[in-house]
Design an enzyme around this catalytic site. Structure first.
Site: not given
Ligand code: ACO
Length: 323
Positions: A110, A250, A280
């Site tokens: 990224c 970003h 993203n």
């Molecule tokens: N739909 C519904 N539920 C979901 C989904 C989905 N797509 N994905 C995960 N869940 C569930 C999980 O299983 C979990 O359930 P549980 O509590 O029963 O275990 C619950 O939702 C919470 O999941 P978390 O992973 O804790 O959710 P979080 O609030 O952390 O959001 C996310 C997840 C959106 C991926 C977040 O962590 C994020 O955006 N991280 C950064 C990732 C990123 O941007 N990466 C790209 C590259 S680096 C960059 O560009 C910055």
């Protein structure tokens, strides 16, 4: 260096959250609440990144009033090039007819565009290049596991490009900072396709060619690192968040953007957001944003813009740009 023109290109096809509801167990409400994403542009299978990057570059050249033959250097940030080799930037060079350019790719996920910007500036000073194309582009959906709801909702495809020329003394890059830390490479990576896990039938069946991510950990590091690197370039320039006319972070997740803005005391009115429409797009996100802002007239001459990013590696970077 200073900005002479911008361009972008995204695939026509749009995948909405409602479409994703039919593919994995998720909901429009969950995706919007946790990421801010409403839709993303998705390339048809087999789409060449070089085509998207070339279209973005052509638009930027037209905007700048610069011909392809005038380009001395092409730097392309990407982790989803057309092939392992040659560099996709060489394919873009050929498609553009930029016969006088030297071209290479940068792999910083990224952060590829901001890394490219600083490398371009360094080479402009060292080698006297006068017309430079910096492109960020990805077909990230080519490495998405559409059964993995943790990751497949996040990413979109596209390319953005800028044409740069020598600074006029007032406008240009005021400050930049690039950082990386390989200690966290295991939190966000694509294990397959390289020499360790070549694309054998077994490795492909095990989905090793798709993205692996510890979302929560990546989120935490993204907020901390983007905040600290932005504060660092502001400090180095003797400025504060108040001095910025605009912040272009970003576009990974609205919650990451809001957390960084809050920590840098930037009101959200000054923070550009289009993650809702693109998801993203990795290295493409900042140049796509720059192009949207320039074409809507919001990137005003003389304005001071902060750019900040974070990605796999980990890599992260910030820059201050006087437009
Ligand atoms: N739909 C519904 N539920 C979901 C989904 C989905 N797509 N994905 C995960 N869940 C569930 C999980 O299983 C979990 O359930 P549980 O509590 O029963 O275990 C619950 O939702 C919470 O999941 P978390 O992973 O804790 O959710 P979080 O609030 O952390 O959001 C996310 C997840 C959106 C991926 C977040 O962590 C994020 O955006 N991280 C950064 C990732 C990123 O941007 N990466 C790209 C590259 S680096 C960059 O560009 C910055």
């Amino acid at each position: 260096m200073m900005l002479l023109g911008t361009g972008r290109a995204v695939p026509e096809k749009i995948l909405t959250n409602t479409d994703l509801e039919q593919m994995v167990e998720t909901s429009n409400e969950w995706i919007i609440a946790r990421t801010g994403i409403k839709q993303r542009h998705v390339a048809e299978p087999g789409t060449a990144l070089s085509d998207l990057a070339t279209e973005a570059a052509r638009n930027a050249l037209e905007d700048a009033g610069v011909t392809a033959e005038e380009i001395d250097l092409i730097v392309l940030g990407t982790v989803t090039g057309d092939m392992k080799f040659p560099a996709t930037s060489c394919l873009v060079q050929e498609k553009l007819g930029a016969k006088n350019a030297v071209a290479f790719d940068i792999s910083a996920a990224c952060s590829g565009f901001l890394y490219g910007l600083q490398v371009a500036e360094g080479l402009m000073m060292a080698s006297g290049y006068r017309r430079v194309l910096v492109i960020g582009g990805e077909v990230l959906t080519s490495m998405v596991n559409w059964q993995d709801r943790d990751t497949c909702i996040l990413f979109g495809d596209g390319a953005g490009a800028v044409v740069l020329g020598p600074s006029d003394g007032e406008r240009g890059l005021l400050q930049t900072c690039l950082q990386s830390d390989g200690a966290h490479s295991g939190l966000l990576y694509n294990p397959g396709g390289g020499c360790v896990n070549p694309p054998t039938t077994e490795n492909v069946a095990a989905q090793l060619h798709t993205i692996r991510m510890e979302g929560k950990e990546v989120f935490r590091h993204a907020v901390t690192s983007m905040t600290s690197v932005l504060k660092q370039v502001l400090d180095q320039a003797g400025l504060s968040g108040d001095d910025l006319d605009l912040l272009i972070p970003h576009q990974a997740n609205l919650r990451i953007i809001e957390a960084v803005a809050k920590r840098c005391k930037m009101p959200m009115e000054k923070v550009f957001v289009n993650v809702d429409r693109y998801g993203n797009t990795s290295a493409a996100s900042i140049p796509i944003a720059l192009d949207e802002l320039r074409r809507s007239g919001e990137l005003k001459d003389g304005s001071l813009v902060g750019l900040v990013t974070f990605g796999a590696g980990f890599t992260w970077a910030a820059a201050l740009l006087r437009v």
